[in-house]
Design an enzyme around this catalytic site. Sequence first.
Site, PDB file in Angstrom:
ATOM      1  N   GLY A 237       2.072   3.818  10.164  1.00  5.76           N
ATOM      2  CA  GLY A 237       1.548   3.947   8.743  1.00  5.76           C
ATOM      3  C   GLY A 237       0.762   5.107   8.654  1.00  5.76           C
ATOM      4  N   ALA A 238      -0.329   4.963   7.714  1.00  5.43           N
ATOM      5  CA  ALA A 238      -1.636   5.848   7.384  1.00  5.43           C
ATOM      6  C   ALA A 238      -2.294   6.315   8.720  1.00  5.43           C
ATOM      7  CB  ALA A 238      -2.420   5.235   6.362  1.00  5.43           C
ATOM      8  N   GLY A 240      -1.174   6.819  12.121  1.00  4.68           N
ATOM      9  CA  GLY A 240      -0.458   7.784  13.000  1.00  4.68           C
ATOM     10  C   GLY A 240       0.625   7.136  13.678  1.00  4.68           C
ATOM     11  N   ASP A 268      11.620   7.974   8.013  1.00  3.29           N
ATOM     12  CA  ASP A 268      12.782   8.818   8.052  1.00  3.29           C
ATOM     13  C   ASP A 268      12.244  10.376   8.252  1.00  3.29           C
ATOM     14  OD1 ASP A 268      14.366   6.688   7.601  1.00  3.29           O
ATOM     15  OD2 ASP A 268      14.586   7.044   5.453  1.00  3.29           O
TER      16      ASP A 268
HETATM   17  O1  RIB Z   1      13.818   4.758   4.392  1.00  5.17           O
HETATM   18  C1  RIB Z   1      13.933   4.804   3.132  1.00  5.17           C
HETATM   19  C2  RIB Z   1      15.479   4.692   2.885  1.00  5.17           C
HETATM   20  O2  RIB Z   1      15.760   3.251   2.897  1.00  5.17           O
HETATM   21  C3  RIB Z   1      15.843   4.790   1.282  1.00  5.17           C
HETATM   22  O3  RIB Z   1      16.139   6.026   1.149  1.00  5.17           O
HETATM   23  C4  RIB Z   1      16.712   3.707   0.706  1.00  5.17           C
HETATM   24  O4  RIB Z   1      17.937   4.170   0.720  1.00  5.17           O
HETATM   25  C5  RIB Z   1      16.611   2.749   2.076  1.00  5.17           C
HETATM   26  O5  RIB Z   1      17.905   2.888   2.914  1.00  5.17           O
END
Ligand code: RIB
Length: 324
Positions: A237-238, A240, A268
């Site tokens: 998270g915040a 690193g 992501d």
């Molecule tokens: O990681 C974020 C994603 O998780 C979102 O875009 C949502 O769709 C979920 O799948």
Amino acid sequence: MASPRVTFVGSFVQDLTFLCAEFPRPGETVVGRFATGPGGKGSNQAVAAARAGGRVAFIGAVGNDAFGRGAREFHVAEGIDCRLAIKADLPTGTAGIIVNAHAQNEIIVALNANDSLAPEDINAHADVLRDSMVMVSQLEANLAAQAHAMRLAGQAKATVILNPAPMRPDFDPALLADVHILIPNETEFCTLTRLLPSSRDAVAADFDERQLASLNDAELHTLCRQFGVETVIVTLGARGCLVSRTEGHAFIATMLGIKAVDTTGAGDAFVGAFAAALAEYGSDAVEKAARFANAGAALSVTRAGTAPAMPRRAEIEALLESRS
Ligand code: RIB
């Protein structure tokens, strides 16, 4: 020569996002704002990788509906080689997301068509997997199909990355045998650690994020080694991330001075940028790719939304340059 291909196998989900000051408590109604856009962990990561300069393919499943058609249009506009199986009798995946004024989020995802992605759908695009230098999977589509894709990619000598998100009760740790690089966040790391027979003596049965936060880098690295996976990158998270490899570990701190407005999809952004950088720099440049990914994730949280918030390569390079 074309750059090496990076293939993502996973989910496309239409994000239905509500923004509010504070999360509603059980039984409470609050007034907020609404936005919708393309999401899904697999697709978000593919977009992040394409914007980071990767030659990207995406294999997934959608319904025969407006959200599914939107997915294809969006991927084509992003330059992604889009291989979508159409599940005519199922709706496209959807997620209900709440984001508060502290940039925190809560998500419920309905997998819908993603859950019907089948090993045959993967076989239909085996040519793409055979031609990939890096293959990335998550746990947001059909698990048997994702496991099959990882196996095929590994047999074709691709570097296989697993982002174990969202962690699910039906996750089989045996899947880790096909993984070269595992990228869990703190919650996923704790769940995996509790699940693995090899870790059971190393942590308490209630091992959680609070206990994880009290570990030093060397202790966290030791736990990472229990997974039997060559490289483990724990995103913190915040703070690193910690890169743990057979030969040692490195902590990469978050970039300071970043004002977060929405942290949805930050993981992501990290995974997508990491995969693109790894394909370009080579599989030995894990730490360099993680620094690039760290900058990508930092930029993504400065904007609202998920896939549309993914930064472009020039922005990531400029941020890294400004901090070097
Ligand atoms: O990681 C974020 C994603 O998780 C979102 O875009 C949502 O769709 C979920 O799948």
